[in-house]
Structure formats: C-alpha cells, structure tokens
Write an enzyme that holds these catalytic residues in place. Structure first.
Site, short mmCIF file in Angstrom:
data_model
loop_
_atom_site.label_atom_id
_atom_site.label_comp_id
_atom_site.label_asym_id
_atom_site.label_seq_id
_atom_site.Cartn_x
_atom_site.Cartn_y
_atom_site.Cartn_z
CG ASN A 76 44.03 21.25 46.15
OD1 ASN A 76 42.76 21.80 46.37
ND2 ASN A 76 44.48 20.35 47.08
CB VAL A 89 55.62 45.81 30.58
CG1 VAL A 89 54.77 45.96 29.24
CG2 VAL A 89 56.48 44.49 30.55
CG HIS A 93 51.23 43.89 33.79
ND1 HIS A 93 51.76 45.14 33.59
CD2 HIS A 93 51.97 43.23 34.64
CE1 HIS A 93 53.04 45.13 34.24
NE2 HIS A 93 53.27 43.93 34.72
CB ILE A 94 45.92 42.32 36.91
CG1 ILE A 94 45.15 43.74 36.71
CG2 ILE A 94 45.55 41.64 38.20
CD1 ILE A 94 43.77 43.62 36.67
CG HIS A 95 51.69 40.37 38.58
ND1 HIS A 95 52.74 39.80 37.88
CD2 HIS A 95 51.93 41.62 38.43
CE1 HIS A 95 53.53 40.81 37.33
NE2 HIS A 95 53.19 41.81 37.78
#
Length: 145
Positions: A76, A89, A93-95
């Site tokens: 929510n 790393v 990669h996408i947070h």
C-alpha cells in the site's frame, strides 16, 4: 566465472523468486531498503545497463514495472521506486521497492536481513500481489537452468 546472480538463477545459491520468464527473473534482495525490495535481473550476464541491447533493456523495464505495481499494491505504498546502481554485482539489475519518500532510497542504511522468515513472508506477499494483478510469471518461482 558466473556472477552471484547467475548462481542464484541457476539454483546454486538460494533466492526468493517472485518472477521468472525465459529472459528475466526477479527475486528479493537479502539487504532490503524496505520489505519487498526486489531485484529484476536478466538471465544473460551483462555488466552495465548501458551495454544491454534495447530489446532486453525494454523487457527488464517491463518486468520492473510489473514488480513495481506488485510492491506498491502489496505494501500500500504511494510509489514504487526504481534504481539502477550497478556497483554491488557486475550483472545488470534493477532495484524495485515500495517507497514513501526520498529517504527510502538511502542505500547506506541497508543491512542484510537477519530474519529469514521476514524475507519469505515478503516474497509470498509480493507473489500473491503479482498473481492478483494477472502476472502468471509469479507462479514460476523455483530456479530454472
């Protein structure tokens, strides 16, 4: 040598997957900004997002958007935050995380979650949210080689 993320994707290391398709996976990070903090990762090892071809990068963002909808709904939250940092790393990669304000993006405050059950619960909550939104990719949560 395979990256940490490739080893998670291959099932050599544990991962709490919330999305799997032929090109992209998403799993919870063990050091979350907030509960539900998820990493969207291509299966193919690419170090920098600027080196990814346009189609793969677009697919990463499509999955990140779906995961963002899921975290926003599950917690929510007023927004789903998205960050590409790329230092932790050497694998794109996408947070994606539920966020309430800019302080939720403070990576200097993250630490490894000690309560493994909290990560399990967050993964289950996010998978349920993704399924409720119609994303059947959330069903395929085990490692796929």
């Amino acid at each position: 040598m395979a990256t940490l993320f490739s080893r998670i994707i291959a099932g050599e290391l544990p991962g709490r997957f919330v999305w799997q398709d032929p090109e992209i996976v998403a799993f919870l990070t063990i050091a979350p900004l907030r509960p539900g903090h998820t990493l969207v990762v291509p299966r193919r090892e690419i170090d920098r997002w600027t080196d990814a071809d346009g189609a793969l990068l677009a697919r990463c963002f499509e999955v990140a958007q779906a995961v963002g909808q899921g975290v926003q709904r599950a917690w929510n939250a007023p927004r789903a935050g998205l960050v590409i940092a790329g230092f932790e790393v050497p694998h794109l990669h996408i947070h994606v995380a539920p966020v309430w304000d800019m302080s939720d993006f403070d990576f200097s405050e993250v630490k490894e979650e000690e309560d493994q059950s909290a990560l399990d619960e967050a993964a289950a909550k996010l998978r349920t949210s993704l399924l409720d939104l119609g994303y059947e990719q959330a069903l395929n949560t085990g490692p796929v080689a």
